[in-house]
Design a protein around this motif. Structure first.
Motif, PDB file in Angstrom:
ATOM      1  N   HIS A  65       0.745  -1.119  -0.082  1.00 34.58           N
ATOM      2  CA  HIS A  65       0.023  -0.015  -0.128  1.00 34.58           C
ATOM      3  C   HIS A  65       0.997   1.269  -0.109  1.00 34.58           C
ATOM      4  O   HIS A  65       1.642   1.580   1.153  1.00 34.58           O
ATOM      5  CB  HIS A  65      -0.942   0.009   1.331  1.00 34.58           C
ATOM      6  CG  HIS A  65      -1.971   1.314   1.218  1.00 34.58           C
ATOM      7  ND1 HIS A  65      -3.103   1.179   0.743  1.00 34.58           N
ATOM      8  CD2 HIS A  65      -1.730   2.503   1.880  1.00 34.58           C
ATOM      9  CE1 HIS A  65      -3.592   2.215   0.875  1.00 34.58           C
ATOM     10  NE2 HIS A  65      -2.977   3.036   1.512  1.00 34.58           N
ATOM     11  N   HIS A  67       1.094   5.375  -1.779  1.00 32.91           N
ATOM     12  CA  HIS A  67       0.679   6.531  -2.497  1.00 32.91           C
ATOM     13  C   HIS A  67       1.667   7.390  -3.296  1.00 32.91           C
ATOM     14  O   HIS A  67       2.281   8.167  -2.505  1.00 32.91           O
ATOM     15  CB  HIS A  67      -0.360   7.450  -1.982  1.00 32.91           C
ATOM     16  CG  HIS A  67      -1.521   6.837  -1.301  1.00 32.91           C
ATOM     17  ND1 HIS A  67      -2.803   7.048  -1.565  1.00 32.91           N
ATOM     18  CD2 HIS A  67      -1.575   6.159   0.084  1.00 32.91           C
ATOM     19  CE1 HIS A  67      -3.524   6.265  -0.627  1.00 32.91           C
ATOM     20  NE2 HIS A  67      -2.908   5.917   0.266  1.00 32.91           N
ATOM     21  N   HIS A 210      -9.141   1.720   1.951  1.00 37.60           N
ATOM     22  CA  HIS A 210      -8.871   2.218   3.396  1.00 37.60           C
ATOM     23  C   HIS A 210     -10.269   1.955   4.174  1.00 37.60           C
ATOM     24  O   HIS A 210     -11.411   1.788   3.828  1.00 37.60           O
ATOM     25  CB  HIS A 210      -8.866   3.472   3.381  1.00 37.60           C
ATOM     26  CG  HIS A 210      -7.536   3.987   2.494  1.00 37.60           C
ATOM     27  ND1 HIS A 210      -7.901   5.102   1.537  1.00 37.60           N
ATOM     28  CD2 HIS A 210      -6.261   4.072   2.967  1.00 37.60           C
ATOM     29  CE1 HIS A 210      -6.539   4.947   1.287  1.00 37.60           C
ATOM     30  NE2 HIS A 210      -5.577   4.711   1.820  1.00 37.60           N
ATOM     31  N   HIS A 262      -5.353  -0.204   7.023  1.00 35.67           N
ATOM     32  CA  HIS A 262      -5.222   0.351   8.500  1.00 35.67           C
ATOM     33  C   HIS A 262      -6.020  -0.648   9.551  1.00 35.67           C
ATOM     34  O   HIS A 262      -5.448  -0.987  10.208  1.00 35.67           O
ATOM     35  CB  HIS A 262      -5.701   1.910   8.387  1.00 35.67           C
ATOM     36  CG  HIS A 262      -4.790   2.664   7.630  1.00 35.67           C
ATOM     37  ND1 HIS A 262      -3.749   3.041   7.589  1.00 35.67           N
ATOM     38  CD2 HIS A 262      -5.052   3.633   6.754  1.00 35.67           C
ATOM     39  CE1 HIS A 262      -3.244   3.596   6.827  1.00 35.67           C
ATOM     40  NE2 HIS A 262      -4.110   4.066   6.069  1.00 35.67           N
ATOM     41  N   ASP A 313       2.180   3.297   3.022  1.00 36.28           N
ATOM     42  CA  ASP A 313       1.371   4.228   2.739  1.00 36.28           C
ATOM     43  C   ASP A 313       2.236   5.358   1.933  1.00 36.28           C
ATOM     44  O   ASP A 313       3.305   5.165   1.494  1.00 36.28           O
ATOM     45  CB  ASP A 313       0.957   5.130   3.948  1.00 36.28           C
ATOM     46  CG  ASP A 313      -0.634   5.222   3.798  1.00 36.28           C
ATOM     47  OD1 ASP A 313      -1.172   5.304   2.890  1.00 36.28           O
ATOM     48  OD2 ASP A 313      -1.355   5.570   5.049  1.00 36.28           O
TER      49      ASP A 313
END
Ligand SMILES: [Zn+2]
Length: 409
Positions: A65, A67, A210, A262, A313
């Motif tokens: 995961h 971004h 998420h 998460h 993240d």
């Protein structure tokens, strides 16, 4: 065909086999793994490259995961509180996304490669990261993200999402795999969730969302109250959440490769449902720490037999995209776990679990798996085999060699 040998091989296979003085035979796929003696006798006449004293071979790391479109953030965004962070993202989003050029993202990707990452699950909000992902040797599961909670905007948002997904699909290859991300239960209208998931089922695409990242999200989804209320009133004129956590989870039936990121505020019912859906939890411990969210209850995941993966993240909530940095943080933050045994679980989370969550034949040094392999040299001799995984996490910044699909990357 190539043969590498090392002082240690961490296979991350079903039995968590560790081989002392081992060797691996591979092409595009792994052909054989065993002790050096066994491989030497079986594959006579083929040169074996020894990687040196205190060398370790293991599967390439899988960052489930990330971004990339927020890669330009270093000191802009506000940490310490989820709502303040979210407001700072909204205030600086345009500036940050503009600064995250293809050149910058490519630079971050090559650093990730040097720190041992061979596969990423890239959440793409705007498809501005598609070129650098295509140009990198790193395998990308490219999650085109859908977002939007306002009913009157759904048609336009869905059309934009489909156009972005189609451009990802046009570039599909062995190392670039289109997938679908739902932003979150609070930010995506149930109709959009339904339509996006129908596409995922039809086209057998991996899905990620998420889920329950902050106490504010919990309060808003369960009770339409808390810090999100003002946020939604101000930005979207909304006073009620578009869904409840269980309604949201129930939409995800029959998705083959599913993960939720998460999950730090999940209830027991939520976890039971996540288990029933055969989903994985993407654990992003640094992001949770910096936004001052709850620490994921790893033992509860284990009790419910919900497997977890490791994600960094984005740089919007982390100071590094290195998986070894993330693994060290994970080791340090979960203070009640024994560091020796927990390190073994962490390496599997960062390899085989990530592969399964993304639907890939990777993450294990085992016959017929993809040859995504990293080589590391430890600073000194391992006295006790038991400590190998922990020492690897403690001492590795960069790796010595990376093979992706059997090719030197
Ligand atoms: Zn995220």
């Amino acid at each position: 065909m190539k043969i590498l040998s090392a002082s240690w091989i961490i296979t991350c296979n079903e039995d968590s086999t560790i081989i002392k003085d081992g060797a691996i035979v591979f092409d595009e796929k792994i052909i054989d793994v065993g002790t050096k003696e066994y491989i030497e006798n079986k594959y006579t006449g083929i040169e074996i490259e020894f990687l040196g004293e205190n060398s370790v071979l293991m599967p390439g790391l899988i960052n489930s995961h990330v971004h990339l479109e927020f890669s330009s953030n270093a000191t802009t965004l506000k940490y310490g509180n989820f709502m303040q962070w979210l407001n700072s993202v909204i205030a600086s989003r345009e500036e940050l996304v503009e600064k995250a050029t293809s050149k910058l993202i490519s630079k971050k990707l090559s650093k990730m490669l040097k720190s041992g990452t061979t596969t990423i699950g890239a959440i793409s909000s705007y498809s501005l990261d598609i070129e650098p992902c295509l140009n990198s040797p790193i395998n990308t599961v490219f999650f085109t993200e859908v977002i939007g909670s306002k009913a009157d905007m759904i048609d336009n948002l869905f059309a934009d999402f489909k156009a972005r997904l189609n451009s990802a699909k046009k570039n599909e290859s062995k190392s670039f795999i289109p997938a679908i991300a739902i932003h979150s239960p609070y930010s995506v209208h149930p109709f959009l969730v339904r339509e996006a998931l129908n596409l995922a089922r039809e086209e057998k695409l991996a899905v990620s969302s998420h889920f329950l990242e902050s106490p504010e999200e919990f309060e808003w989804l369960h009770r339409d109250e808390g810090g999100f209320l003002e946020f939604f009133k101000n930005f979207l004129g909304q006073e009620k959440s578009v869904t409840k956590p269980m309604e949201f989870l129930n939409q995800f039936k029959d998705i083959d490769n599913l993960s939720f990121t998460h999950c730090v505020e999940t209830s027991i019912d939520d976890l039971e449902k996540i288990k029933e859906l055969n989903a994985f939890v993407n654990h992003c411990v640094t992001s949770n720490r910096l936004l001052n969210n709850t620490k994921l209850d790893i033992d509860r995941l284990i009790d419910f037999k919900v497997p977890f993966t490791i994600g960094t993240d984005g740089l919007s909530s982390n100071n590094s995209l290195s998986m070894f940095d993330e693994l060290r943080n994970c080791l340090m933050i979960h203070t009640h776990k024994n560091p020796i045994s927990f390190s073994k679980s962490l390496l599997k989370a960062a390899t085989v679990n990530g592969a399964k969550a993304l639907g890939l034949q990777k993450g294990q040094l085992a016959k017929d798996k993809d040859s995504d392999i990293i080589a590391i040299n430890l600073p000194d001799t391992i006295k006790d085999e038991e400590d190998l995984c922990m020492n690897l996490i403690l001492h590795t910044k960069f790796v010595n060699k990376v093979y992706i699909g059997g090719k030197n990357a």
